[in-house]
Motif scaffolding. Structure first.
Motif, PDB file in Angstrom:
ATOM      1  N   GLU A 214       0.845  -1.196   0.000  1.00  0.00           N
ATOM      2  CA  GLU A 214       0.000   0.000   0.000  1.00  0.00           C
ATOM      3  C   GLU A 214       0.883   1.249   0.000  1.00  0.00           C
ATOM      4  OE1 GLU A 214      -2.437  -0.425   3.472  1.00  0.00           O
ATOM      5  OE2 GLU A 214      -3.485  -2.174   2.690  1.00  0.00           O
ATOM      6  N   GLY A 215       1.956   1.214  -0.787  1.00  0.00           N
ATOM      7  CA  GLY A 215       2.927   2.301  -0.818  1.00  0.00           C
ATOM      8  C   GLY A 215       2.344   3.647  -1.181  1.00  0.00           C
ATOM      9  N   ASP A 216       1.310   3.663  -2.027  1.00  0.00           N
ATOM     10  CA  ASP A 216       0.701   4.939  -2.402  1.00  0.00           C
ATOM     11  C   ASP A 216      -0.089   5.551  -1.247  1.00  0.00           C
ATOM     12  OD1 ASP A 216      -1.184   2.859  -2.595  1.00  0.00           O
ATOM     13  OD2 ASP A 216      -2.376   3.953  -4.080  1.00  0.00           O
ATOM     14  N   GLU A 217      -0.309   4.779  -0.174  1.00  0.00           N
ATOM     15  CA  GLU A 217      -1.033   5.263   1.002  1.00  0.00           C
ATOM     16  C   GLU A 217      -0.112   5.462   2.210  1.00  0.00           C
ATOM     17  OE1 GLU A 217      -4.212   2.575   1.899  1.00  0.00           O
ATOM     18  OE2 GLU A 217      -5.067   2.704  -0.113  1.00  0.00           O
TER      19      GLU A 217
ATOM     20  N   ASP B 170       6.487   4.353  -4.764  1.00  0.00           N
ATOM     21  CA  ASP B 170       5.183   3.706  -4.919  1.00  0.00           C
ATOM     22  C   ASP B 170       4.834   3.613  -6.404  1.00  0.00           C
ATOM     23  OD1 ASP B 170       4.130   6.177  -5.762  1.00  0.00           O
ATOM     24  OD2 ASP B 170       3.288   6.656  -3.805  1.00  0.00           O
ATOM     25  N   VAL B 171       3.650   3.112  -6.726  1.00  0.00           N
ATOM     26  CA  VAL B 171       3.245   2.914  -8.120  1.00  0.00           C
ATOM     27  C   VAL B 171       3.134   4.232  -8.885  1.00  0.00           C
ATOM     28  CG1 VAL B 171       2.076   0.723  -7.697  1.00  0.00           C
ATOM     29  CG2 VAL B 171       0.789   2.863  -7.492  1.00  0.00           C
ATOM     30  N   ASP B 172       3.016   5.339  -8.176  1.00  0.00           N
ATOM     31  CA  ASP B 172       2.911   6.654  -8.816  1.00  0.00           C
ATOM     32  C   ASP B 172       4.254   7.373  -8.906  1.00  0.00           C
ATOM     33  OD1 ASP B 172       0.095   6.414  -9.109  1.00  0.00           O
ATOM     34  OD2 ASP B 172      -0.162   6.978  -7.003  1.00  0.00           O
ATOM     35  N   GLY B 173       5.338   6.717  -8.474  1.00  0.00           N
ATOM     36  CA  GLY B 173       6.664   7.322  -8.533  1.00  0.00           C
ATOM     37  C   GLY B 173       6.979   8.238  -7.366  1.00  0.00           C
ATOM     38  N   ASN B 174       6.186   8.173  -6.300  1.00  0.00           N
ATOM     39  CA  ASN B 174       6.442   8.961  -5.092  1.00  0.00           C
ATOM     40  C   ASN B 174       7.178   8.111  -4.062  1.00  0.00           C
ATOM     41  OD1 ASN B 174       5.032  11.407  -5.873  1.00  0.00           O
ATOM     42  ND2 ASN B 174       3.157  10.212  -5.675  1.00  0.00           N
ATOM     43  N   PRO B 175       7.997   8.738  -3.206  1.00  0.00           N
ATOM     44  CA  PRO B 175       8.809   7.961  -2.255  1.00  0.00           C
ATOM     45  C   PRO B 175       7.983   7.281  -1.167  1.00  0.00           C
ATOM     46  CG  PRO B 175       9.055  10.317  -1.867  1.00  0.00           C
ATOM     47  CD  PRO B 175       8.226  10.173  -3.102  1.00  0.00           C
TER      48      PRO B 175
ATOM     49  N   GLU C 203      -1.863   7.724   4.430  1.00  0.00           N
ATOM     50  CA  GLU C 203      -2.568   8.636   3.533  1.00  0.00           C
ATOM     51  C   GLU C 203      -2.029  10.064   3.582  1.00  0.00           C
ATOM     52  OE1 GLU C 203      -6.815   8.099   4.037  1.00  0.00           O
ATOM     53  OE2 GLU C 203      -6.727   6.214   2.936  1.00  0.00           O
ATOM     54  N   PRO C 204      -0.706  10.219   3.442  1.00  0.00           N
ATOM     55  CA  PRO C 204      -0.148  11.567   3.360  1.00  0.00           C
ATOM     56  C   PRO C 204      -0.442  12.171   1.986  1.00  0.00           C
ATOM     57  CG  PRO C 204       1.567   9.988   2.909  1.00  0.00           C
ATOM     58  CD  PRO C 204       0.333   9.190   3.285  1.00  0.00           C
ATOM     59  N   THR C 205      -0.323  13.473   1.900  1.00  0.00           N
ATOM     60  CA  THR C 205      -0.397  14.128   0.601  1.00  0.00           C
ATOM     61  C   THR C 205       0.898  13.813  -0.137  1.00  0.00           C
ATOM     62  OG1 THR C 205      -1.730  15.908   1.515  1.00  0.00           O
ATOM     63  CG2 THR C 205      -0.580  16.364  -0.550  1.00  0.00           C
ATOM     64  N   LYS C 206       0.776  13.313  -1.361  1.00  0.00           N
ATOM     65  CA  LYS C 206       1.942  12.994  -2.170  1.00  0.00           C
ATOM     66  C   LYS C 206       1.785  13.668  -3.516  1.00  0.00           C
ATOM     67  CE  LYS C 206       3.367   8.436  -0.452  1.00  0.00           C
ATOM     68  NZ  LYS C 206       3.838   7.126  -0.907  1.00  0.00           N
ATOM     69  N   PRO C 207       2.802  14.278  -4.081  1.00  0.00           N
ATOM     70  CA  PRO C 207       4.089  14.556  -3.453  1.00  0.00           C
ATOM     71  C   PRO C 207       3.951  15.646  -2.388  1.00  0.00           C
ATOM     72  CG  PRO C 207       4.007  15.546  -5.632  1.00  0.00           C
ATOM     73  CD  PRO C 207       2.719  14.786  -5.441  1.00  0.00           C
ATOM     74  N   ASN C 208       4.983  15.777  -1.554  1.00  0.00           N
ATOM     75  CA  ASN C 208       4.998  16.764  -0.480  1.00  0.00           C
ATOM     76  C   ASN C 208       6.399  17.340  -0.374  1.00  0.00           C
ATOM     77  OD1 ASN C 208       6.522  14.921   1.346  1.00  0.00           O
ATOM     78  ND2 ASN C 208       4.628  13.736   1.266  1.00  0.00           N
TER      79      ASN C 208
END
Length: 190
Positions: free
Chosen positions: A111-114, A134-139, A163-168
């Motif tokens: 659940e890396g995107d979360e 994550d799957v969206d390329g965010n850390p 559930e952080p805001t990504k990117p940040n």
């Protein structure tokens, strides 16, 4: 006879109507939209941050086997970090109230995107970069690189946000979301 036929037709229509309502009310809610689901927080009893420079390994461990609200957790650090050194870091999260221990790290990865880890140190000469995405390329931050500079003493804080805001901007405060775990380790660079 005509009335009997009408009554049978009405009963048949009523039965069909009730059956169709039952079919509609039993339909699955699994339409792929999971935005309204509640996050069932996993119990994290143990956080281990393993740092290796290729030769030496330094392990930072936090353990709180009775969970939040009971006895205070304990932190252990296996030794000092070397000055002007680059370490490969790996985080592991466990729920050791289960037998065998439940590896929460794999769930965070899935659940890396979360999820996202945040690192901060009171020692100014330490930089940490997150090496996994994550799957969206965010850390995410399960895998990282920690680089030390000059000698110093201070602390290293690790926060896992759900559930952080990504990117940040790379800070836990700006990311929002809820905190799944937050631990602070005393560290020494020499």
């Amino acid at each position: 006879m005509k009335n009997l036929k009408s009554i049978k037709t009405i009963k048949l229509l009523a039965l069909f109507f009730v059956s169709s309502l039952a079919l509609v009310s039993c339909s699955s809610d699994d339409d792929g939209d999971h935005d309204d689901h509640d996050h069932e927080e996993e119990l994290i009893t143990t956080v281990t941050y393993t740092l290796s420079d290729g030769t030496n390994v330094v392990t930072l461990t936090f353990q709180d086997l009775d969970g939040e609200g009971g006895e205070d957790g304990t932190t252990t650090v296996s030794g000092p970090l070397a000055a002007s050194t680059t370490y490969t870091g790996t985080l592991q999260l466990l729920n050791e109230t289960e037998s065998p221990a439940d590896n929460i790290t794999s769930e965070v990865e899935e659940e890396g995107d979360e999820h996202e880890f945040f690192f901060s140190s009171t020692i100014n000469d330490i930089t940490i970069t997150k090496d996994d995405m994550d799957v969206d390329g965010n850390p995410i931050g399960i895998e990282s690189t920690l680089t030390t500079g000059a000698a110093g003493t201070g602390s290293l804080t690790i926060i896992l946000k759900h559930e952080p805001t990504k990117p940040n901007d790379g800070t836990a405060a700006a990311a929002g979301g809820s905190t799944d775990v937050e631990v602070t380790f005393p560290i020494t660079v020499q």
